[in-house]
Design an enzyme around this catalytic site. Structure first.
Site, PDB file in Angstrom:
ATOM      1  CB  SER A 117      -0.965  -0.097   0.984  1.00  0.00           C
ATOM      2  OG  SER A 117      -1.474   1.225   1.415  1.00  0.00           O
ATOM      3  CE1 TYR A 141      -4.048  -2.004   4.997  1.00  0.00           C
ATOM      4  CE2 TYR A 141      -3.318   0.266   4.447  1.00  0.00           C
ATOM      5  CZ  TYR A 141      -3.677  -1.114   4.099  1.00  0.00           C
ATOM      6  OH  TYR A 141      -3.679  -1.547   2.916  1.00  0.00           O
ATOM      7  CE  LYS A 145      -1.487  -4.365   3.320  1.00  0.00           C
ATOM      8  NZ  LYS A 145      -1.956  -5.623   2.799  1.00  0.00           N
TER       9      LYS A 145
END
Ligand code: UFG
Length: 329
Positions: A117, A141, A145
């Site tokens: 991402s 988040y 990643k």
């Protein structure tokens, strides 16, 4: 026929990619626990219902067939939620990926396509963002990643894993044939939230943040059509199967739209007024994300076909009008 394993193949980006993979002649094994995936998004391929937190079920699935590569889409994706409940994100996103990688290596599979991402970059120091940009995620988040990207590099050095990590900017839009689209529960993304509001499926549309350091005060994002994303996965897979080099590659358009610009475009294309309530910015939201797409074009030969904002909104609107008449909110 090349057989590939698609973890999260019943989700939004996963299902669009499965459709393209089948069209390109791959044999697809979908592995999904339907926690966020949807049965109606499985149009082809062989389906195994299983959970990435359960190592044994992955082992069994990977050993059941001769698989050449794994594509990993399954993860928790809500930036705001990751801020409020980081434990859930670190536990789920990282352990499920470790389980998958371990089972792959045991089965002798070394090709891996990872859904990363733009969130790995954090607040951009440079626009558009190149892959060489510093990596300082602004939310848990994005951290998950980034950790996985580090793990992939270490696994490459130690175990010969070969990977392409695709750093998505803002996935949006729906299958131009109208067969697939976005169905998150709950929905948190901008374009579907505006459309659900227009369809009466959401009581209000809330605009988060009007004091960002951008020309109109609302956040700017790089919206990339899900069918173009799907095409990039097929190209990445073909490249990985034919060369030995692991890569980190941005998938974006190099063009940005503010939240207010998206609202205006939706109004223009649907002929309906979008009334919105201004709210505080969400924790973890950055002012601007804009991709450099030069590497994707150069390395993958990727060409954008659907990622203008008009096509994104029109395909999403067609999908939501068709599916949300009966779907629960
Ligand atoms: N927004 C609203 N109202 C809404 C939904 C969103 O104002 O109802 C705003 C957000 O605050 C943000 C912008 O619209 O400023 C875009 O929000 P999205 O939720 O659509 O997308 P994000 O940029 O927050 O996150 C998405 C993916 C992430 C990914 C990121 C990378 O969900 O997984 O893009 O660009 F990391």
């Amino acid at each position: 026929m090349t057989r590939v394993f698609v973890a999260g193949g019943a989700g939004y980006i996963g299902s669009h990619t499965v459709k393209k993979l089948i069209k390109e002649g791959f044999e697809v094994l979908i592995f999904d626990n339907f926690s966020t995936g949807r049965k109606e998004l499985v149009l082809g391929g062989k389906l195994i219902i299983g959970d990435l937190m359960d190592k044994e079920s992955i082992r069994k699935a990977l050993k059941s067939e001769k698989i050449e590569a794994v594509l990993h889409f399954a993860s928790l994706i809500q930036v705001g939620e990751s801020y409020c409940d980081p434990k859930k994100y670190y536990t789920h996103n990282i352990i499920s990926c470790l389980n998958l990688l371990e089972a792959m290596l045991e089965a002798g599979i070394s090709n891996f396509i990872f859904s990363s991402s733009a969130a790995v970059y954090g607040i951009p120091q440079q626009i558009p963002i190149p892959e060489s940009h510093s990596l300082n995620p602004f939310n848990p988040y994005g951290q998950t990643k980034l950790f996985i990207e580090k793990i992939l590099q270490d696994y490459e050095n130690a175990y010969g894993l070969r990977f392409i990590s695709l750093r998505y900017f803002n996935a949006a839009g729906a299958d131009p044939d109208g067969q697939l689209g976005e169905m998150h529960e709950p929905e948190t993304h901008l374009i579907p939230n505006i459309l659900l509001f227009l369809l009466g499926k959401k009581k209000a549309f809330e605009l988060f943040g009007t004091d960002f350091p951008t020309p109109d005060g609302t956040a700017i994002r790089d919206y990339i059509h899900v069918t173009d994303l799907a095409e990039a996965h097929v190209l990445a897979l073909q490249s990985l199967l034919h060369s030995s080099k692991s890569e980190f590659i941005n998938l974006g358009t190099n063009k940005g739209h503010s939240v207010l610009e998206v609202i205006k475009k939706v109004e223009e294309l649907t002929g309906r007024k979008v009334d919105y309530k201004e709210k505080e910015k969400r924790k973890g939201d950055v002012p601007i994300l804009l991709a450099s797409k030069e590497k994707a074009e150069r390395v993958l030969g990727w060409k954008l076909l659907y990622s203008d904002i008009k096509t994104i909104i029109e395909t999403a609107w067609t999908w939501h009008k068709k599916t949300r008449k009966t779907a629960k909110n």
